[in-house]
Design a protein around this motif. Sequence first.
Motif, PDB file in Angstrom:
ATOM      1  N   HIS A 119       7.569  -7.012  -6.060  1.00 49.29           N
ATOM      2  CA  HIS A 119       7.750  -7.958  -4.947  1.00 49.29           C
ATOM      3  C   HIS A 119       6.478  -7.961  -4.115  1.00 49.29           C
ATOM      4  O   HIS A 119       6.155  -6.990  -3.457  1.00 49.29           O
ATOM      5  CB  HIS A 119       8.945  -7.542  -4.092  1.00 49.29           C
ATOM      6  N   MET A 120       5.752  -9.079  -4.161  1.00 49.13           N
ATOM      7  CA  MET A 120       4.460  -9.165  -3.494  1.00 49.13           C
ATOM      8  C   MET A 120       4.535 -10.021  -2.232  1.00 49.13           C
ATOM      9  O   MET A 120       5.102 -11.110  -2.228  1.00 49.13           O
ATOM     10  CB  MET A 120       3.423  -9.771  -4.441  1.00 49.13           C
ATOM     11  N   ASP A 121       3.968  -9.493  -1.165  1.00 49.89           N
ATOM     12  CA  ASP A 121       3.743 -10.249   0.066  1.00 49.89           C
ATOM     13  C   ASP A 121       2.655  -9.500   0.827  1.00 49.89           C
ATOM     14  O   ASP A 121       1.941  -8.684   0.246  1.00 49.89           O
ATOM     15  CB  ASP A 121       5.030 -10.422   0.888  1.00 49.89           C
ATOM     16  N   ASP A 122       2.512  -9.750   2.115  1.00 50.08           N
ATOM     17  CA  ASP A 122       1.415  -9.126   2.863  1.00 50.08           C
ATOM     18  C   ASP A 122       1.540  -7.614   2.975  1.00 50.08           C
ATOM     19  O   ASP A 122       0.566  -6.930   3.303  1.00 50.08           O
ATOM     20  CB  ASP A 122       1.314  -9.743   4.265  1.00 50.08           C
ATOM     21  N   ARG A 123       2.711  -7.076   2.681  1.00 51.25           N
ATOM     22  CA  ARG A 123       2.876  -5.626   2.706  1.00 51.25           C
ATOM     23  C   ARG A 123       2.161  -4.942   1.543  1.00 51.25           C
ATOM     24  O   ARG A 123       2.041  -3.720   1.515  1.00 51.25           O
ATOM     25  CB  ARG A 123       4.362  -5.260   2.701  1.00 51.25           C
ATOM     26  N   CYS A 124       1.675  -5.736   0.597  1.00 48.71           N
ATOM     27  CA  CYS A 124       0.959  -5.162  -0.544  1.00 48.71           C
ATOM     28  C   CYS A 124      -0.500  -4.856  -0.197  1.00 48.71           C
ATOM     29  O   CYS A 124      -1.208  -4.227  -0.982  1.00 48.71           O
ATOM     30  CB  CYS A 124       1.004  -6.116  -1.734  1.00 48.71           C
ATOM     31  N   ILE A 125      -0.970  -5.280   0.977  1.00 49.41           N
ATOM     32  CA  ILE A 125      -2.356  -5.037   1.382  1.00 49.41           C
ATOM     33  C   ILE A 125      -2.519  -3.576   1.778  1.00 49.41           C
ATOM     34  O   ILE A 125      -1.756  -3.052   2.589  1.00 49.41           O
ATOM     35  CB  ILE A 125      -2.735  -5.946   2.563  1.00 49.41           C
ATOM     36  N   VAL A 126      -3.514  -2.908   1.203  1.00 44.42           N
ATOM     37  CA  VAL A 126      -3.750  -1.490   1.512  1.00 44.42           C
ATOM     38  C   VAL A 126      -5.222  -1.278   1.871  1.00 44.42           C
ATOM     39  O   VAL A 126      -6.116  -1.841   1.238  1.00 44.42           O
ATOM     40  CB  VAL A 126      -3.362  -0.581   0.328  1.00 44.42           C
ATOM     41  N   PRO A 127      -5.461  -0.442   2.923  1.00 45.06           N
ATOM     42  CA  PRO A 127      -4.450   0.010   3.872  1.00 45.06           C
ATOM     43  C   PRO A 127      -4.018  -1.155   4.753  1.00 45.06           C
ATOM     44  O   PRO A 127      -4.705  -2.178   4.783  1.00 45.06           O
ATOM     45  CB  PRO A 127      -5.191   1.088   4.674  1.00 45.06           C
ATOM     46  N   PRO A 128      -2.894  -1.034   5.478  1.00 42.80           N
ATOM     47  CA  PRO A 128      -2.474  -2.119   6.369  1.00 42.80           C
ATOM     48  C   PRO A 128      -3.583  -2.483   7.351  1.00 42.80           C
ATOM     49  O   PRO A 128      -4.285  -1.618   7.853  1.00 42.80           O
ATOM     50  CB  PRO A 128      -1.257  -1.514   7.092  1.00 42.80           C
ATOM     51  N   ILE A 129      -3.749  -3.770   7.596  1.00 37.50           N
ATOM     52  CA  ILE A 129      -4.855  -4.236   8.440  1.00 37.50           C
ATOM     53  C   ILE A 129      -4.673  -3.806   9.893  1.00 37.50           C
ATOM     54  O   ILE A 129      -5.632  -3.456  10.578  1.00 37.50           O
ATOM     55  CB  ILE A 129      -4.994  -5.763   8.340  1.00 37.50           C
ATOM     56  N   GLY A 130      -3.445  -3.848  10.391  1.00 39.84           N
ATOM     57  CA  GLY A 130      -3.155  -3.365  11.738  1.00 39.84           C
ATOM     58  C   GLY A 130      -3.857  -4.126  12.844  1.00 39.84           C
ATOM     59  O   GLY A 130      -3.900  -5.364  12.852  1.00 39.84           O
TER      60      GLY A 130
END
Length: 240
Positions: A119-130
């Motif tokens: 399941h891909m969405d913006d949570r797949c970005i590593v590390p989180p941009i914050g």
Amino acid sequence: MDYKSKAIMVSAINFYFTDEKNKTLTPLHKAYKRGTSGSKWKQAYQAVKHDRRNSLKKANIKNLLHALGALYILNLYYRDERTDIGCVYLTDHDFDNRAGSEIFSAHYCRATVVLMQPHMDDRCIVPPIGDELNKAIYIIKYDDASFKRMYKNYCLDSQISIDRFKKSTEIQKFLADHPEYREKTIEEICMAAGGVDLHSRIICSQYTKQEKSTRIEAMLNKHSDIYPELYPGRLPLEDG
């Protein structure tokens, strides 16, 4: 759209600052407020406009830079452009964040490291941009077509890996002898059962390795989704 935390840098070499921190500006902070609650440069602008004689000292370089910086940011959003940076395999991914200015550079963040998963969405970005996302005017990312192809290739490789895993007598024997590994990932089980050799025989990456047209772009940060939501039921088509 909330612009107040958008950051820019004074990057022109002919400006001298005794404190380097002053080179970073957030000129739209409080710019929407009126009167004494508004930004300093906006107060100065109103004062000079209505009483130039007594307020001329407020027409200084600092307020001028902040006013120009605010106009610079608004012009970037008014143009509403995406900038193609190029193919991942052919460029060094440099992005000219001056965007045509000889004075300012726009703050940006990168979202080009993604963890592929079902399941891909913006949570797949590593590390989180914050917090960087709040300051960023641009986001460096894969373009949507490339992101969808990456996901499709991941799904194809994953299905082959799963099929190999299920058919492997070596894996099945290992799990029968070590039931505590049944909840581990395929990668972890392969490494425990046979090390790198077994892992390379089970885990497929042929479709991922074939992809040579992945492109990245600079997208204006409008605090909307960076990447489209993808999952097996929405497997992209060839033209997607």
